[in-house]
Write an enzyme that holds these catalytic residues in place. Sequence first.
Site, PDB file in Angstrom:
ATOM      1  CG  ASP A   1     -13.053 -13.255 -39.926  1.00 28.94           C
ATOM      2  OD1 ASP A   1     -11.933 -12.718 -39.836  1.00 28.94           O
ATOM      3  OD2 ASP A   1     -13.428 -13.794 -40.984  1.00 28.94           O
ATOM      4  CG  HIS A   2      -8.749 -14.282 -38.870  1.00 28.30           C
ATOM      5  ND1 HIS A   2      -9.744 -14.144 -39.793  1.00 28.30           N
ATOM      6  CD2 HIS A   2      -7.949 -15.267 -39.337  1.00 28.30           C
ATOM      7  CE1 HIS A   2      -9.550 -15.004 -40.787  1.00 28.30           C
ATOM      8  NE2 HIS A   2      -8.457 -15.696 -40.525  1.00 28.30           N
TER       9      HIS A   2
ATOM     10  CG  ASP B   1      -8.635 -16.132 -45.116  1.00 30.89           C
ATOM     11  OD1 ASP B   1      -8.308 -15.834 -43.962  1.00 30.89           O
ATOM     12  OD2 ASP B   1      -8.909 -17.298 -45.461  1.00 30.89           O
TER      13      ASP B   1
ATOM     14  NE  ARG C   1      -4.944 -23.854 -44.417  1.00 31.78           N
ATOM     15  CZ  ARG C   1      -4.936 -22.637 -44.932  1.00 31.78           C
ATOM     16  NH1 ARG C   1      -4.832 -21.586 -44.153  1.00 31.78           N
ATOM     17  NH2 ARG C   1      -5.015 -22.475 -46.236  1.00 31.78           N
TER      18      ARG C   1
ATOM     19  CB  SER D   1      -2.109 -18.894 -44.010  1.00 32.67           C
ATOM     20  OG  SER D   1      -2.115 -17.501 -43.966  1.00 32.67           O
TER      21      SER D   1
ATOM     22  NE  ARG E   1      -0.854 -17.156 -41.339  1.00 28.87           N
ATOM     23  CZ  ARG E   1      -1.003 -18.148 -40.478  1.00 28.87           C
ATOM     24  NH1 ARG E   1       0.010 -18.556 -39.763  1.00 28.87           N
ATOM     25  NH2 ARG E   1      -2.171 -18.734 -40.309  1.00 28.87           N
TER      26      ARG E   1
HETATM   27  C1  MIC Z   1      -5.732 -19.350 -41.943  1.00 27.70           C
HETATM   28  O1  MIC Z   1      -6.689 -20.111 -42.024  1.00 27.70           O
HETATM   29  O2  MIC Z   1      -4.561 -19.725 -41.838  1.00 27.70           O
HETATM   30  C2  MIC Z   1      -6.003 -17.862 -41.985  1.00 27.70           C
HETATM   31  C3  MIC Z   1      -5.694 -17.296 -40.658  1.00 27.70           C
HETATM   32  O3  MIC Z   1      -7.343 -17.616 -42.258  1.00 27.70           O
HETATM   33  C4  MIC Z   1      -5.111 -17.282 -43.080  1.00 27.70           C
HETATM   34  C5  MIC Z   1      -5.049 -15.833 -43.103  1.00 27.70           C
HETATM   35  C6  MIC Z   1      -4.150 -15.267 -42.078  1.00 27.70           C
HETATM   36  O4  MIC Z   1      -3.107 -15.831 -41.777  1.00 27.70           O
HETATM   37  O5  MIC Z   1      -4.502 -14.191 -41.580  1.00 27.70           O
HETATM   38  C7  MIC Z   1      -5.421 -17.769 -44.487  1.00 27.70           C
HETATM   39  O6  MIC Z   1      -5.894 -18.877 -44.636  1.00 27.70           O
HETATM   40  O7  MIC Z   1      -5.103 -17.079 -45.457  1.00 27.70           O
HETATM   41 FE1  SF4 Z   2     -10.785 -18.417 -40.200  1.00 28.22          FE
HETATM   42 FE2  SF4 Z   2      -8.827 -19.346 -41.775  1.00 28.22          FE
HETATM   43 FE3  SF4 Z   2      -9.987 -20.896 -39.954  1.00 28.22          FE
HETATM   44 FE4  SF4 Z   2     -11.340 -20.169 -42.071  1.00 28.22          FE
HETATM   45  S1  SF4 Z   2      -9.504 -21.433 -42.058  1.00 28.22           S
HETATM   46  S2  SF4 Z   2     -12.099 -20.199 -39.989  1.00 28.22           S
HETATM   47  S3  SF4 Z   2     -10.608 -18.099 -42.412  1.00 28.22           S
HETATM   48  S4  SF4 Z   2      -8.761 -19.083 -39.561  1.00 28.22           S
END
Ligand code: MIC
Ligand code: SF4
Length: 641
Positions: free
Chosen positions: A64-65, A119, A379, A533, A535
């Site tokens: 999905d990313h 995630d 965010r 995140s 990550r």
């Molecule tokens: C995000 O919202 O920052 C992400 C991308 O979903 C991350 C995961 C990632 O960095 O792959 C998260 O929230 O953990």
């Molecule tokens: Fe995707 Fe993270 Fe954004 Fe949710 S907050 S939509 S998991 S990138």
Amino acid sequence: MGQNLTRKIIAQHLVAGEMKTGTEIAIRIDQTLTQDATGTMAYLQFEAMGVPRVKTELSVSYVDHNTLQTGFENADDHRFLQTVAAKYGIYFSRPGNGICHQVHLERFGVPGKTLLGSDSHTPTGGGIGMLAIGAGGLDVAVAMAGGPFYLTMPKVVKVELLGRLKPYVSAKDVILEVLRRLTVKGGVGKILEYTGPGVKTLSVPERATITNMGAELGATTSIFPSDEVTRAFLAAQQREEQWVELLPDEDAEYDETLVIDLSDLEPLVACPYSPDAVKPVREVAGLKVNQVIIGSCTNSSYTDLMQVANILRGKKVHPDVSLAIAPGSRQVFEMLARNGALADLIAAGARILETTCGPCIGMGQAPATNAVSVRTFNRNFYGRSGTASAKVYLTGPETAAATAIAGVLTDASSLGLTARVEMPQQFLVDDSMIIPPAADPEKVEVVRGPNIKPLPVNTELPDTLQASVLLKVEDNITTDHIMPAGAKILPLRSNIPAISAYVFSQIDPTFADRAKSAGSGVVVGGHNYGQGSSREHAALAPMNLGVKAVIAKSFARIHHANLVNFGILPLTFVNEADYDKINRDDKLEIRNLRAQLAGKTVTVHNLTTGETISVYHNLCPRQVGIVTDGGLLNHTKKQNA
Ligand code: MIC
Ligand code: SF4
């Protein structure tokens, strides 16, 4: 004394430790989820563990990313993920099927089960009564291999909801209110448990919006009870048999209490650059807006988008605004298409996007220079949209839709809405984009593209650690600062040597080169270092550049765990004022590291200034072993040898 719901679920899953606040416990994990941006690493780590099939009740791999596919990298990752899933007993949700958290809620979440996801928004599952926790990919890999998940026994906060939301106020405003009160670090070490008479007025998707964005509090997770509303949701998803009632005892005890009267709430907005910079929309109303985006795992449910369609129907998007909408799942998308709401959105002038994270993680739709962008996301960190000069505001779907028409930030209460959208009796159920694991796994060949590079492995921590201070940063540094995402960098998630060049690139583009030439480095941070995140690239890539320790005023939970997992020592100032005693390029030395780590405080010598500074670590002996061995993979190998 009665038990709260959180403690009941933890007790049922406890495999080690005592449920004493602040001490380490280990719990059994029933379900896992991964997404593609963290998933490739997680599955490479899982493969390295040599376990033939996942040992969880259910594991799902979502894509999905990274679906922009501007080169071969993303598609290569997708193929790797699909073949790994088939081989090791994992369900594979194909690109186009939706955002992991939305789909998991719809199709897989089960009240009372534990869910570990790579995630940070995995707590979305708390909306259905799961104990759903975000973690680094390595922790998820361990859970898939049958290992427990270690965490600090959190405090449980009772969030008592009273009253009922007004029609133009949404679940997003509830969580923005919690963020306004508690701030982005107010949830660290806590689980927020929602109770009270207001709970039954919120549908499961609304509850999920609240638990989803609880991640922004730094909380371990958030949870709602499983009640008749949950049952109705599961029934509408044709999964009623998976419902169980889960409530706290009537006289349940909590560590803290927060009371929110839903009827008092008004539309709220989080201003740049933090989800806790919350104000009433009316105070910022009239602000000229250039872009509106509706979607993300926070606000892309069927009811959210129906509410948006109701507002946009028969209207036109303001000529100075670009409106983009990304439905959260294929289920939502298809339902909107079949009932005509999609046509209303298109007619209004919305740009319809794929059912993915998309702009939320900077994959497309970067705003114009200095633009104001209003988003229903969770965010608004600096630079995350892909345009450093853009200002991102976070709101609920009603405010976003009203703003798209008006061209200025608009309080949805001025729209004269009288009814909120009801949850449907039946969702459209079609799981054909979820591929079950192969029946003949031995025949499946895992396919790896050239962008998938082996995982770099750390070395043991030396007993005398000498390192230069590579960077000194302020409070609330996010993992987006440490390891940015976006369309240029995200495709490199499976290639640590390549992605390492971008560590801290938004703060200091010279970081990677300086780190490499220093050989051994330290980063100095303020409070809540590593928020956001999950990550693990924010630990892995610095590790790859030779970062050995981070000294900060405090840490965010998931990032702290990721640092430990990859052998970077997280240290905290005993006296916050000592932050001023270390500067960039200072040479630091820690002597007799192992002996010092056996205690709690550690002395750091600043060789440049001649001063000594006391820091502490809050690692248990298990974690000390992991860090000194150079990370969890080395530690496990050493123990198995
Ligand atoms: C995000 O919202 O920052 C992400 C991308 O979903 C991350 C995961 C990632 O960095 O792959 C998260 O929230 O953990
Ligand atoms: Fe995707 Fe993270 Fe954004 Fe949710 S907050 S939509 S998991 S990138």
